[in-house]
Write an enzyme that holds these catalytic residues in place. Sequence first.
Site, mmCIF file in Angstrom:
data_model
loop_
_atom_site.group_PDB
_atom_site.id
_atom_site.type_symbol
_atom_site.label_atom_id
_atom_site.label_comp_id
_atom_site.label_asym_id
_atom_site.label_seq_id
_atom_site.Cartn_x
_atom_site.Cartn_y
_atom_site.Cartn_z
ATOM 1 N N LYS A 160 9.568 0.298 10.731
ATOM 2 C CA LYS A 160 8.983 1.570 10.311
ATOM 3 C C LYS A 160 9.508 1.939 8.932
ATOM 4 C CE LYS A 160 8.035 6.303 11.816
ATOM 5 N NZ LYS A 160 6.613 6.145 11.466
ATOM 6 N N HIS A 165 12.705 4.551 16.455
ATOM 7 C CA HIS A 165 11.567 3.674 16.193
ATOM 8 C C HIS A 165 12.044 2.263 15.876
ATOM 9 C CE1 HIS A 165 9.206 7.412 15.788
ATOM 10 N NE2 HIS A 165 8.183 6.638 16.089
#
Length: 241
Positions: free
Chosen positions: A139, A135
Amino acid sequence: MKILLLGYGKMGKEIDKISSNRGHEVVGKVDKDNQSTLTVWNSKNVDIAIEFSEPGSAFSNIQYCLNSGIPIVSGTTGWLSRMKEVTDLCNKSNGTFFYASNYSIGVNLFFQLNKQLAKMMDNQKGYGISIEEIHHTEKKDSPSGTAITLAEGIVENSSRYESWVLDKGSENKISITALREDPAPGTHTVKYSSDIDDIEIKHTAHSRQGFATGAVMVAEWVVNKKGMLGMSNFLKELKNS
């Protein structure tokens, strides 16, 4: 539909755009910079809230909506240790709460494929299982909720594993590796490895559009329903429609 957005980061902005494109009105946007404005919203001026905030804000946002009679769709991960409290409050208030770790239709099909593969591989003792997720660097939680859902799907359908662990796994724990790179909307790989060969299934998101579209579709579906709901409820009705 009058939508209240809770969290106005990258996902919130994408949901805002998708909502407008589908003919809905975003009447409010509550983020960490204006959290105090949440109290002006209630069931009279909002049809539904869509919540993609941060782990530290999610529970209070959900709690407020349920206490105020606002149906809420949440995709924030990293707060699930308080899910029982949300369930109790939802039942007590006769409210509406929908949660999913991932709203992409493709990812939810991937979840089903993952469970089926786990059943097929259960007796193949020569293969070890690992999960990798990638990600973007903003995040907040690690591993991703999607990776956890994948691991839980394997545990439910395998006699060999009882839980998961971040980084190095063990004989009865699935290893999850969490990488943070930019740009990366989300890539998840489930890998079965043996001395002879490897088997992989993989989902790669090209943008946040799939997640946002799924969240708005769920909001359209859930607005007049009651209780604790999830993607299995939504996909079942979608399949039968």
